[in-house]
Motif scaffolding. Structure first.
Motif, short mmCIF file in Angstrom:
data_model
loop_
_atom_site.label_atom_id
_atom_site.label_comp_id
_atom_site.label_asym_id
_atom_site.label_seq_id
_atom_site.Cartn_x
_atom_site.Cartn_y
_atom_site.Cartn_z
N TRP A 35 0.84 -1.18 0.00
CA TRP A 35 0.00 0.00 0.00
C TRP A 35 0.88 1.24 0.00
O TRP A 35 1.83 1.33 0.80
CB TRP A 35 -0.92 0.01 1.22
CG TRP A 35 -1.97 -1.04 1.18
CD1 TRP A 35 -1.92 -2.30 1.72
CD2 TRP A 35 -3.26 -0.94 0.55
NE1 TRP A 35 -3.07 -2.99 1.46
CE2 TRP A 35 -3.92 -2.17 0.75
CE3 TRP A 35 -3.92 0.07 -0.15
CZ2 TRP A 35 -5.21 -2.41 0.28
CZ3 TRP A 35 -5.19 -0.18 -0.63
CH2 TRP A 35 -5.83 -1.40 -0.41
N ARG A 37 0.59 5.69 -0.31
CA ARG A 37 -0.35 6.80 -0.17
C ARG A 37 0.31 8.07 -0.66
O ARG A 37 1.54 8.20 -0.66
CB ARG A 37 -0.82 6.95 1.27
CG ARG A 37 0.25 7.38 2.26
CD ARG A 37 -0.33 7.41 3.67
NE ARG A 37 0.64 7.84 4.66
CZ ARG A 37 0.43 7.83 5.97
NH1 ARG A 37 -0.75 7.41 6.45
NH2 ARG A 37 1.35 8.25 6.79
N GLN A 38 -0.54 8.99 -1.10
CA GLN A 38 -0.04 10.26 -1.58
C GLN A 38 -0.99 11.36 -1.12
O GLN A 38 -2.17 11.37 -1.48
CB GLN A 38 0.10 10.27 -3.10
CG GLN A 38 0.77 11.51 -3.65
CD GLN A 38 1.18 11.36 -5.09
OE1 GLN A 38 0.67 10.51 -5.83
NE2 GLN A 38 2.13 12.18 -5.53
N ARG A 44 4.52 10.24 -3.34
CA ARG A 44 3.91 8.97 -2.99
C ARG A 44 4.86 8.19 -2.08
O ARG A 44 6.06 8.10 -2.37
CB ARG A 44 3.61 8.17 -4.26
CG ARG A 44 2.82 6.91 -4.03
CD ARG A 44 2.38 6.29 -5.34
NE ARG A 44 1.49 7.18 -6.09
CZ ARG A 44 0.82 6.79 -7.17
NH1 ARG A 44 0.93 5.55 -7.61
NH2 ARG A 44 0.04 7.65 -7.79
N ASP A 88 -3.00 11.10 8.23
CA ASP A 88 -3.17 9.92 7.39
C ASP A 88 -4.04 10.22 6.16
O ASP A 88 -4.19 9.38 5.28
CB ASP A 88 -3.82 8.78 8.17
CG ASP A 88 -2.96 8.25 9.29
OD1 ASP A 88 -3.49 8.01 10.39
OD2 ASP A 88 -1.73 8.09 9.07
N ALA A 90 -5.05 11.02 2.71
CA ALA A 90 -4.31 10.84 1.46
C ALA A 90 -5.13 9.97 0.52
O ALA A 90 -6.14 9.39 0.91
CB ALA A 90 -2.96 10.19 1.71
N TYR A 92 -4.97 6.51 -1.27
CA TYR A 92 -4.28 5.26 -1.00
C TYR A 92 -4.35 4.35 -2.23
O TYR A 92 -5.40 4.20 -2.86
CB TYR A 92 -4.91 4.56 0.20
CG TYR A 92 -4.52 5.18 1.52
CD1 TYR A 92 -5.00 6.43 1.89
CD2 TYR A 92 -3.65 4.53 2.39
CE1 TYR A 92 -4.62 7.03 3.09
CE2 TYR A 92 -3.27 5.12 3.59
CZ TYR A 92 -3.76 6.35 3.92
OH TYR A 92 -3.38 6.94 5.12
N TYR A 93 -3.21 3.72 -2.53
CA TYR A 93 -3.10 2.84 -3.69
C TYR A 93 -2.52 1.49 -3.27
O TYR A 93 -1.56 1.46 -2.49
CB TYR A 93 -2.16 3.44 -4.74
CG TYR A 93 -2.54 4.79 -5.26
CD1 TYR A 93 -2.13 5.96 -4.62
CD2 TYR A 93 -3.31 4.91 -6.42
CE1 TYR A 93 -2.48 7.21 -5.10
CE2 TYR A 93 -3.66 6.16 -6.92
CZ TYR A 93 -3.24 7.29 -6.24
OH TYR A 93 -3.59 8.52 -6.74
N GLY A 117 -6.81 3.72 -6.79
CA GLY A 117 -6.71 4.66 -5.68
C GLY A 117 -8.05 4.85 -4.99
O GLY A 117 -9.11 4.79 -5.61
N GLN A 119 -9.72 7.37 -1.69
CA GLN A 119 -9.45 8.50 -0.81
C GLN A 119 -9.79 8.16 0.64
O GLN A 119 -10.85 7.60 0.92
CB GLN A 119 -10.26 9.73 -1.26
CG GLN A 119 -10.09 10.95 -0.38
CD GLN A 119 -8.70 11.56 -0.47
OE1 GLN A 119 -8.08 11.57 -1.53
NE2 GLN A 119 -8.21 12.08 0.65
#
Length: 124
Positions: A35, A37-38, A44, A88, A90, A92-93, A117, A119
């Motif tokens: 995982w 996140r950006q 990222r 936290d 962001a 998330y991917y 992704g 959110q």
């Protein structure tokens, strides 16, 4: 390969969320699933990984709060997020890559497959 994420949303600080990533079509072998996140205006970052033998790793920012369970029968990766903080927040991917070393040290370029992704927004 296809990675389909679900489970994002909004939550208050201290709350929990679980993200899911249904994976299909990727070749087995020495893989890393993880995982990232950006957040807006930030790079990222990889936050947690699990490799093909089940070893997990966590970034310091999420250690003790997030876990990365994987259901092999369903080929689904999860991100269980507890004690969420506003930082936290962001996109998330989930991602799958191929690396024989420690997954957290793998260059992002070695992750060819990404989810769309989802959110996560944590309010104070």
């Amino acid at each position: 390969a296809q990675l389909v994420e679900s489970g994002g949303g909004s939550v208050q600080a201290g709350g929990s969320l679980r993200l899911s990533c249904a994976a299909s079509g990727y070749r087995y072998g020495t893989y890393c699933m993880g995982w990232f996140r950006q957040a807006p205006g930030k790079e990222r970052e990889g936050i947690t990984f699990i490799n093909s033998v089940g070893a997990t790793s966590y970034a310091d920012s999420v250690k003790g709060r997030f876990t990365i369970p994987k259901d092999n029968a369903k080929n689904t990766l999860y991100l269980q997020m507890n004690s969420l903080k506003p930082e936290d927040t962001a996109m998330y991917y989930c991602a799958v890559g191929y690396y024989s070393g420690v997954c957290s040290r793998a260059p992002v370029s070695l992750f060819p497959y990404w989810g769309q992704g989802t959110q996560v927004t944590v309010s104070s």
